[in-house]
Design a protein around this motif. Structure first.
Motif, PDB file in Angstrom:
ATOM      1  N   LEU A   1      39.737  40.547  35.726  1.00  0.00           N
ATOM      2  CA  LEU A   1      40.294  40.388  37.061  1.00  0.00           C
ATOM      3  C   LEU A   1      39.903  41.576  37.935  1.00  0.00           C
ATOM      4  O   LEU A   1      40.176  42.723  37.586  1.00  0.00           O
ATOM      5  CB  LEU A   1      41.809  40.241  36.993  1.00  0.00           C
ATOM      6  CG  LEU A   1      42.312  39.059  36.151  1.00  0.00           C
ATOM      7  CD1 LEU A   1      43.829  38.996  36.157  1.00  0.00           C
ATOM      8  CD2 LEU A   1      41.725  37.742  36.633  1.00  0.00           C
ATOM      9  N   GLN A   2      39.243  41.276  39.057  1.00  0.00           N
ATOM     10  CA  GLN A   2      38.775  42.348  39.943  1.00  0.00           C
ATOM     11  C   GLN A   2      39.927  42.912  40.764  1.00  0.00           C
ATOM     12  O   GLN A   2      40.837  42.179  41.128  1.00  0.00           O
ATOM     13  CB  GLN A   2      37.693  41.805  40.896  1.00  0.00           C
ATOM     14  CG  GLN A   2      36.469  41.253  40.199  1.00  0.00           C
ATOM     15  CD  GLN A   2      35.858  42.252  39.213  1.00  0.00           C
ATOM     16  OE1 GLN A   2      35.888  43.456  39.460  1.00  0.00           O
ATOM     17  NE2 GLN A   2      35.330  41.764  38.106  1.00  0.00           N
ATOM     18  N   PRO A   3      39.883  44.202  41.046  1.00  0.00           N
ATOM     19  CA  PRO A   3      40.921  44.811  41.885  1.00  0.00           C
ATOM     20  C   PRO A   3      40.983  44.105  43.244  1.00  0.00           C
ATOM     21  O   PRO A   3      39.986  43.552  43.711  1.00  0.00           O
ATOM     22  CB  PRO A   3      40.454  46.246  42.056  1.00  0.00           C
ATOM     23  CG  PRO A   3      39.455  46.479  40.994  1.00  0.00           C
ATOM     24  CD  PRO A   3      38.870  45.157  40.630  1.00  0.00           C
ATOM     25  N   THR A   4      42.156  44.134  43.844  1.00  0.00           N
ATOM     26  CA  THR A   4      42.305  43.486  45.141  1.00  0.00           C
ATOM     27  C   THR A   4      43.202  44.357  46.017  1.00  0.00           C
ATOM     28  O   THR A   4      43.927  45.213  45.506  1.00  0.00           O
ATOM     29  CB  THR A   4      42.892  42.076  44.960  1.00  0.00           C
ATOM     30  OG1 THR A   4      42.857  41.399  46.205  1.00  0.00           O
ATOM     31  CG2 THR A   4      44.324  42.123  44.487  1.00  0.00           C
ATOM     32  N   ASP A   5      43.147  44.134  47.312  1.00  0.00           N
ATOM     33  CA  ASP A   5      43.984  44.911  48.227  1.00  0.00           C
ATOM     34  C   ASP A   5      45.426  44.426  48.127  1.00  0.00           C
ATOM     35  O   ASP A   5      45.732  43.270  48.409  1.00  0.00           O
ATOM     36  CB  ASP A   5      43.457  44.712  49.655  1.00  0.00           C
ATOM     37  CG  ASP A   5      44.347  45.422  50.671  1.00  0.00           C
ATOM     38  OD1 ASP A   5      45.099  46.335  50.251  1.00  0.00           O
ATOM     39  OD2 ASP A   5      44.283  45.054  51.856  1.00  0.00           O
ATOM     40  N   LEU A   6      46.320  45.318  47.697  1.00  0.00           N
ATOM     41  CA  LEU A   6      47.714  44.931  47.493  1.00  0.00           C
ATOM     42  C   LEU A   6      48.551  45.017  48.770  1.00  0.00           C
ATOM     43  O   LEU A   6      49.707  44.613  48.772  1.00  0.00           O
ATOM     44  CB  LEU A   6      48.347  45.834  46.428  1.00  0.00           C
ATOM     45  CG  LEU A   6      48.520  45.309  45.002  1.00  0.00           C
ATOM     46  CD1 LEU A   6      49.424  46.252  44.227  1.00  0.00           C
ATOM     47  CD2 LEU A   6      49.109  43.905  44.971  1.00  0.00           C
TER      48      LEU A   6
ATOM     49  N   PHE B   1      47.058  46.607  36.000  1.00  0.00           N
ATOM     50  CA  PHE B   1      45.799  46.237  36.659  1.00  0.00           C
ATOM     51  C   PHE B   1      44.612  46.789  35.892  1.00  0.00           C
ATOM     52  O   PHE B   1      43.573  46.149  35.775  1.00  0.00           O
ATOM     53  CB  PHE B   1      45.774  46.748  38.111  1.00  0.00           C
ATOM     54  CG  PHE B   1      46.601  45.914  39.048  1.00  0.00           C
ATOM     55  CD1 PHE B   1      47.512  44.981  38.552  1.00  0.00           C
ATOM     56  CD2 PHE B   1      46.485  46.044  40.428  1.00  0.00           C
ATOM     57  CE1 PHE B   1      48.280  44.209  39.411  1.00  0.00           C
ATOM     58  CE2 PHE B   1      47.244  45.272  41.292  1.00  0.00           C
ATOM     59  CZ  PHE B   1      48.147  44.360  40.778  1.00  0.00           C
ATOM     60  N   ASP B   2      44.812  47.977  35.360  1.00  0.00           N
ATOM     61  CA  ASP B   2      43.760  48.598  34.585  1.00  0.00           C
ATOM     62  C   ASP B   2      43.408  47.737  33.362  1.00  0.00           C
ATOM     63  O   ASP B   2      42.242  47.553  33.028  1.00  0.00           O
ATOM     64  CB  ASP B   2      44.227  49.983  34.151  1.00  0.00           C
ATOM     65  CG  ASP B   2      43.066  50.845  33.777  1.00  0.00           C
ATOM     66  OD1 ASP B   2      42.083  50.842  34.545  1.00  0.00           O
ATOM     67  OD2 ASP B   2      43.123  51.485  32.712  1.00  0.00           O
TER      68      ASP B   2
ATOM     69  N   THR C   1      46.136  38.063  40.163  1.00  0.00           N
ATOM     70  CA  THR C   1      45.506  36.952  39.455  1.00  0.00           C
ATOM     71  C   THR C   1      45.123  35.826  40.421  1.00  0.00           C
ATOM     72  O   THR C   1      44.013  35.294  40.372  1.00  0.00           O
ATOM     73  CB  THR C   1      46.465  36.415  38.371  1.00  0.00           C
ATOM     74  OG1 THR C   1      46.972  37.512  37.630  1.00  0.00           O
ATOM     75  CG2 THR C   1      45.751  35.468  37.428  1.00  0.00           C
ATOM     76  N   ALA C   2      46.060  35.509  41.320  1.00  0.00           N
ATOM     77  CA  ALA C   2      45.800  34.438  42.287  1.00  0.00           C
ATOM     78  C   ALA C   2      44.631  34.810  43.197  1.00  0.00           C
ATOM     79  O   ALA C   2      43.785  33.977  43.522  1.00  0.00           O
ATOM     80  CB  ALA C   2      47.053  34.152  43.099  1.00  0.00           C
ATOM     81  N   LYS C   3      44.584  36.077  43.589  1.00  0.00           N
ATOM     82  CA  LYS C   3      43.492  36.498  44.471  1.00  0.00           C
ATOM     83  C   LYS C   3      42.143  36.458  43.748  1.00  0.00           C
ATOM     84  O   LYS C   3      41.093  36.488  44.362  1.00  0.00           O
ATOM     85  CB  LYS C   3      43.754  37.923  45.014  1.00  0.00           C
ATOM     86  CG  LYS C   3      44.920  37.988  45.988  1.00  0.00           C
ATOM     87  CD  LYS C   3      44.664  37.131  47.234  1.00  0.00           C
ATOM     88  CE  LYS C   3      45.959  36.904  48.009  1.00  0.00           C
ATOM     89  NZ  LYS C   3      45.860  35.874  49.055  1.00  0.00           N
ATOM     90  N   ASN C   4      42.204  36.423  42.401  1.00  0.00           N
ATOM     91  CA  ASN C   4      40.986  36.248  41.614  1.00  0.00           C
ATOM     92  C   ASN C   4      40.728  34.769  41.325  1.00  0.00           C
ATOM     93  O   ASN C   4      39.886  34.428  40.495  1.00  0.00           O
ATOM     94  CB  ASN C   4      41.095  37.009  40.287  1.00  0.00           C
ATOM     95  CG  ASN C   4      40.671  38.464  40.414  1.00  0.00           C
ATOM     96  OD1 ASN C   4      39.515  38.797  40.237  1.00  0.00           O
ATOM     97  ND2 ASN C   4      41.613  39.334  40.756  1.00  0.00           N
TER      98      ASN C   4
END
Ligand code: ADP
Ligand code: MG
Length: 675
Positions: free
Chosen positions: A238-243, A266-267, A298-301
């Motif tokens: 899962l790629q990092p995303t802007d929280l 997240f790591d 997860t959803a943003k991925n």
């Protein structure tokens, strides 16, 4: 060559079918079982005391010759056998045996006997009442075994000696010499001899330590190997995303602990092997938002999250709050619980399988066969101690090696966590949201009822809310059922207060309606069974009354108390109980003394032992023969240090000299899974 250790005891000299059946009653089936039938203590009869130097009240070993006839006194209920024993110098001791006809019949004047027990000395008269007596025995340390009818100490001890001889050549050392050296543990053959037939108490202790260490070590190693295997699987990265869009919708700022734990999660989710992480945080430490952040990422991925919870009430509540938080961010949240109508469930499952749903919240229904996901990337179990190993595995199978996140409000002591969750990474939420005031806890008798409920009424009139917990739905004599109790309060103390009852067997819509009314403060007082135990979150509730509090374990009381003290106002918890027993008093006193969940679970573990503490659920602990997690915490710490050291080089257990260890560890793990 036959595998003696795994052969039935009947292959041994002196053990026939009948004898084997008796041993089976002690759970002894194979020769291996027999030599691992460890003593529960020792009688130290190795130091002989001269008769003329005996002191009143001491437990002693004496050797001498029987110097009188054995006279028999038949009474109504007991028959006594009296005789004297003397040493060569003519010092004498008088002995009484009770009802031991079989033994007494074998005693004759002139015979040498060994006596062991407390001695009574009055002037120059010495007496021993009901001592252990051994004919022609040499002074030694005798192991004490749990026995059953028909199996005497002597016969069992002989069987063990025979088995040891037969097995000896096949005993394999599993502990490397350097580990044994470092931890001062005897070598395996020596250890088996010394634990059953020690020459000194120190030798017995050392042998016992070795087996405790070995058991905990095998399990720890098994769990670590399992962890290495998991690392070989490929999980969705899962790629990092802007929280920020998520954080901006939160009505509060995250605590530092929450930020750290989210970062740790997240790591793990970024890696290509499945994360397996336990988030431990006391009740009210804010674990739900961790789950929300993970579902967001997860959803943003473009993938799915499942959140499994133990009760429908909690599922509904999580659905309410997460739906509110996440849907404005474009995330589709759904609820799936068993009591929904079939058609409704079918529609939800279709959307889930089509990938239209990003986050599904549900109970055990989520692990049913017909529930399918399009691309489940993360499975979260809230209140995970409520789920067994199997259930955790079942949800994992819904995806292609999904990441696993476990949230636990029952903090377990660190060292126990090492055994239970050695295969997990652990994140600790060790900070409560700011402004929380510890819940003041008091124990009261039922005679304080009027005062307590009048106080509750005042609180309710001022706008604060309360829970009352009653132990059961059907009101048996001593238990106050939620329904009846609610009725009674409505007719008496709380006549002008909006009050309702809640229990697990109510219809779903009704439960939902009542909870919603309580959340919105249309109901001031909720009389409930323990269904509210886990997770329910209404910060305006400030009083918790627990009726028949003696019926609950410490950890359960802590969970219940955790329903209040969630806001900025001072909260109170009353334990109502008339039970004055020592056991109940110890528990309730310990509970009133602290609000710290770790402290409470340590105490709970101490009072109940790990079996009860962890409940009858499939907790994943193997059946230890000799290790006792309550007592052996320090050994466990040492084991874990040694294991850490070994696993620095993950290939060490492939070496031929570690094969025995590898097999034994895997076996230990299997027995834990089967539990
Ligand atoms: P837990 O599941 O750990 O028992 P919850 O996730 O239910 O706790 O959170 C308890 C309460 O604390 C909720 O009302 C939640 O909104 C609130 N909360 C959580 N994190 C914070 C925070 N950082 N600051 C203030 N309130 C918080
Ligand atoms: Mg919770």
């Amino acid at each position: 060559m036959i595998d003696v250790l795994n052969s039935p005891v009947t292959i041994l000299r002196g053990i026939g079918q009948k004898r084997a059946e008796l041993l089976n009653k002690l759970n002894i089936f194979t020769c291996g079982d027999l030599i691992r039938y460890f003593p529960r203590g020792y009688l130290n009869m190795s130091e002989v005391n001269p008769i003329d130097q005996l002191k009143n009240g001491e437990t002693v070993t004496v050797i001498g010759k029987i110097s009188s006839d054995v006279s028999k006194r038949v009474g109504k209920r007991v028959t006594r056998f009296l005789f004297s024993v003397s040493d060569p110098k003519g010092n004498t001791i008088f002995v009484t045996l009770y009802n031991q006809k079989y033994t007494a019949d074998r005693l004759h004047p002139g015979m040498t006997v060994l006596l062991y027990g407390p001695v009574e000395v009055v002037g120059c008269v010495r007496r021993m009442d009901a001592p252990k007596i051994r004919i022609n025995a040499i002074p030694e340390i005798e192991a004490i075994y749990p026995l059953t009818e028909g199996v005497t100490h002597g016969s069992l001890s002989r069987n063990i000696a025979t088995a040891l001889q037969a097995c000896e050549a096949q005993l394999k050392e599993m502990l490397l010499p350097e580990i044994r050296e470092e931890c001062d543990l005897p070598e395996i053959k020596e250890a088996f001899r010394a634990i059953h037939f020690p020459k000194t108490m120190a030798e017995a202790d050392r042998a016992k330590n070795r087996f405790i260490f070995e058991e905990l070590f095998l399990f720890t190693v098994g769990v670590r190997i399992l962890k290495l295997r998991v690392k070989k699987l490929t999980a969705p990265k899962l790629q990092p995303t802007d929280l920020m869009p998520f954080l901006n919708r939160l009505p509060y700022a995250l605590t530092d602990a929450q930020k750290r734990v989210i970062r740790e999660c997240f790591d793990g989710l970024r890696r290509s092997h499945p994360m397996s992480r336990l988030v431990q945080g006391d009740v009210g430490s804010g674990k739900t938002v961790i789950a929300a952040a993970v579902a967001y990422l997860t959803a943003k991925n473009g993938m799915q999250t499942a959140l499994m919870v133990p009760t429908e009430i909690l599922a509904m509540q999580h659905y309410e709050s997460l739906h509110q938080l996440l849907s404005p961010c474009g995330i589709k949240v759904e609820l799936l619980i068993g009591s929904m109508r079939a058609a409704e469930k079918r529609d939800i499952m279709l959307r889930l399988e089509a990938g239209e749903t990003d986050l599904v919240i549900g109970t055990h229904t989520l692990i049913q066969k017909n529930v399918k996901f399009r691309n489940l990337a993360v499975a979260i179990a809230d209140e995970q101690h409520r789920f067994g190993v199997q259930q955790r595995a079942a949800i994992q199978e819904k995806g292609n090696n999904p990441h696993m996140l476990f949230l636990s409000a029952t903090p377990i002591p660190r060292s126990l966590g090492l055994v239970l969750y050695g295969d997990l990474d652990i994140s600790v939420l060790d900070e409560l949201p700011p402004g929380r005031i510890p819940v003041a806890t008091r124990r009261v008798g039922s005679d304080a009822e009027a005062r307590m409920y009048n106080y509750l009424r005042e609180k309710a009139l001022s706008g604060e809310q309360a829970y009352i917990v009653c132990p059961s739905v059907e009101g048996s004599d001593e238990m106050k059922s939620a329904v009846d109790f609610c009725e009674k309060l409505r007719e008496t103390y709380l006549w002008d207060i909006p009050i309702a009852h809640l229990h697990g067997r109510m219809k779903n819509e009704e439960k939902e309606r009542i909870l919603t009314d309580f959340v919105n403060n249309r109901i001031s007082v909720l009389v409930s069974t323990t269904v509210i135990e886990v997770g329910v979150n209404v910060p305006n509730a400030t009083t918790m009354i627990i009726e028949n509090a003696e019926r609950f374990g410490l950890s359960q009381l802590h969970q219940l108390r955790g329903r209040v003290g969630r806001g900025k106002k001072a909260s109170y918890c009353f334990l109502v109980s008339d039970d004055r027993s020592e056991d109940a008093t110890a528990r309730m006193d310990a509970f009133c003394a602290t609000n710290d969940g770790f402290e409470i679970s340590r105490k709970d573990l101490e009072l109940r032992g790990p079996g009860d503490f962890l409940g009858n659920r499939q907790h994943g602990l193997p059946p230890f023969r000799i290790a006792d997690l309550t007592r052996d915490m320090s050994v466990l710490e040492r084991v874990s240090t040694v294991a850490n050291h070994l696993f620095e080089d993950p290939s060490w257990f492939i070496l031929p000299e570690n094969r025995a260890l590898f097999i034994a560890a895997s076996e230990m793990l299997r027995s834990a899974m089967l539990q």
